[in-house]
Design an enzyme around this catalytic site. Structure first.
Site, short mmCIF file in Angstrom:
data_model
loop_
_atom_site.label_atom_id
_atom_site.label_comp_id
_atom_site.label_asym_id
_atom_site.label_seq_id
_atom_site.Cartn_x
_atom_site.Cartn_y
_atom_site.Cartn_z
N HIS A 222 0.84 -1.20 0.00
CA HIS A 222 0.00 0.00 0.00
C HIS A 222 0.88 1.26 0.00
O HIS A 222 0.70 2.16 -0.82
CB HIS A 222 -0.91 -0.05 1.23
CG HIS A 222 -1.73 1.17 1.47
ND1 HIS A 222 -3.09 1.21 1.20
CD2 HIS A 222 -1.42 2.39 1.95
CE1 HIS A 222 -3.54 2.41 1.51
NE2 HIS A 222 -2.56 3.15 1.98
N GLU A 223 1.85 1.30 0.92
CA GLU A 223 2.71 2.49 1.01
C GLU A 223 3.58 2.65 -0.24
O GLU A 223 3.79 3.77 -0.71
CB GLU A 223 3.57 2.46 2.28
CG GLU A 223 2.78 2.46 3.59
CD GLU A 223 1.76 3.58 3.71
OE1 GLU A 223 1.93 4.64 3.07
OE2 GLU A 223 0.76 3.40 4.42
N HIS A 226 1.58 4.28 -2.94
CA HIS A 226 1.35 5.73 -2.81
C HIS A 226 2.40 6.52 -3.63
O HIS A 226 2.15 7.65 -4.03
CB HIS A 226 1.41 6.18 -1.36
CG HIS A 226 0.09 6.04 -0.65
ND1 HIS A 226 -1.11 6.40 -1.24
CD2 HIS A 226 -0.22 5.57 0.58
CE1 HIS A 226 -2.10 6.17 -0.39
NE2 HIS A 226 -1.59 5.66 0.72
N GLU A 283 -6.10 6.17 -1.81
CA GLU A 283 -6.00 5.07 -0.84
C GLU A 283 -6.49 3.75 -1.46
O GLU A 283 -5.91 2.69 -1.20
CB GLU A 283 -6.81 5.40 0.42
CG GLU A 283 -6.29 6.62 1.18
CD GLU A 283 -4.85 6.45 1.68
OE1 GLU A 283 -4.41 5.31 1.89
OE2 GLU A 283 -4.16 7.48 1.83
N ASP A 287 -4.58 0.31 -1.95
CA ASP A 287 -5.07 -0.97 -1.42
C ASP A 287 -5.07 -2.06 -2.50
O ASP A 287 -4.63 -3.18 -2.26
CB ASP A 287 -6.49 -0.81 -0.86
CG ASP A 287 -6.51 -0.10 0.49
OD1 ASP A 287 -5.44 -0.02 1.14
OD2 ASP A 287 -7.59 0.36 0.90
ZN LIG Z 1 -2.47 5.18 2.47
#
Ligand SMILES: [Zn+2]
Length: 385
Positions: A222-223, A226, A283, A287
């Site tokens: 997830h990070e 980003h 987000e 995900d």
């Molecule tokens: Zn996030």
């Protein structure tokens, strides 16, 4: 704050500022202030009872002296072996992400090259900072709670002021080590995992890879994503706002993120409140790709290539259980309503169901059939990274 001030009639703005000042310190004042502050929060979030005093005090110490507390915390709960295993996980996820970039059919080779450069330039901060904050100017006196908080707040203010005119300190952390969180800072092209999140159910140094890749692995994925979500994609490998895309590739990228917006707009909570697709797109993108990258990385491990069952379940099934387990949350309806209208993250159940509906391996692991709630037609499933 400016817009709020404008809505206050002329002459009343001082009252507003005083009210704001009192409300931000209400929780550190005497009982009538604490109670009034709680009643306000109760209306917003549905919180039924005040937090026990022990929890309130622990949060206050974390808020105001978090790096001193963090130093003690990591000594007790974050061994070097956990840091080493975590670094191995992050490196495997990075490799998996790079492989996925190679295979993208919507991106040109020149943009892929830039994306890989950015991916491998990411700074990884794990557990706790290399140097600790200094609190020697904070005065703590027994029985002077409010004054202690003011002293710590003044120290924080001075700390921020001292940064003025100086070069960016790339070793700085923006969360305390004991916090359960993780973040990507696009200005420095870094990902940060404090020791607080490196515990069960996210990470367990004694658990099998399926659980760790489905848990903290998804968070790492997830990070990492980003770095390439709708906002992160606008920063280059050094954290500067710079376009590194060909116009055509960027157009295609925007078209896929629009699919994410459209899909999540359809999801609801509390019967009829729709998730805000545009608010949560960054987000949700993180995900969806986070699960995909974590799964690829898991498949690189010995267990990921094996089929030995534990408790009757295959490694891949256990991976998905772990994804679902990290988002198990209990919340009041009021808070859920507030969340959906304000938070850039989708509500927890859609942080599980949304990505898994777009993960082909999930369909085969649990034999998901057309017509079932989690089923999306093959051509409707979104693949971004
Ligand atoms: Zn996030």
């Amino acid at each position: 704050m400016n817009t709020l001030l404008k809505s206050v009639p002329l002459g009343d703005w001082k009252i507003y500022l005083k009210a704001n000042y009192i409300s931000s310190y209400a929780d550190y004042l005497s009982k009538p202030f604490v109670d009034a502050s709680f009643e306000y929060n109760k209306a917003l979030t549905g919180q039924a009872v005040q937090k026990p005093r022990g929890e309130v005090m622990t949060s206050a110490v974390d808020n105001y002296l978090g790096y001193a507390l963090g130093q003690l915390y990591v000594k007790l709960y974050f061994p070097e072996s956990a840091k080493a295993r975590m670094l191995e996980l992050v490196n495997n996820l990075q490799k998996a992400f790079s492989n996925r970039i190679d295979q993208l059919n919507w991106m040109s080779d020149s943009t892929k090259q830039k994306a890989r450069e950015k991916l491998f330039a990411i700074t990884k901060k794990i557990g706790y900072p290399d140097k600790w904050r200094d609190y020697s100017h904070v005065t703590i006196v027994r029985n002077k709670y409010f004054e202690n908080v003011v002293s710590a707040a003044a120290n924080n203010f001075q700390y921020k002021l001292a940064k003025l005119g100086k070069p960016v300190d790339k070793t700085e952390w923006f969360t305390t080590p004991s916090t359960v969180t993780a973040y990507n800072n696009p200005y420095a092209n870094e990902i940060v995992f404090p020791a607080g999140i490196l515990q069960s159910p996210y990470f367990d140094n004694n658990a099998d890879d399926a659980l760790n890749y489905g848990g903290i692995g998804m968070v790492i994925g997830h990070e990492l994503t980003h770095t390439f979500d709708d906002q992160g994609a606008q920063f280059d490998k050094d954290g500067n706002v710079k376009n590194w895309w060909t116009p055509k590739d960027y157009e295609k990228f925007k078209a896929i993120t629009q699919q994410v917006i459209d899909l999540y707009n359809k999801f609801t909570v509390l019967d009829s409140i729709h998730v805000k697709g545009a608010l949560t797109v960054g987000e949700n993108t993180a995900d969806i790709s986070g699960v995909a990258v974590a799964l690829d990385a898991f498949k690189m491990t010995e267990q990921g290539q094996d089929t030995t069952r534990i408790g009757g379940f295959t490694p891949i099934q256990r991976f998905f259980f772990s994804v679902a387990r990290i988002w198990r949350v209990k919340m009041k309806d009021e808070y859920l309503r507030y969340w959906v209208n304000n938070d850039p993250h989708s509500p927890p159940m859609w942080r599980v169901n949304g990505p898994l509906m777009n993960t082909p391996a999930f369909y085969s692991a649990f034999n998901v059939k057309p017509g079932e709630m989690m089923y999306l037609d093959n051509d409707k499933q979104i693949k971004i990274w």
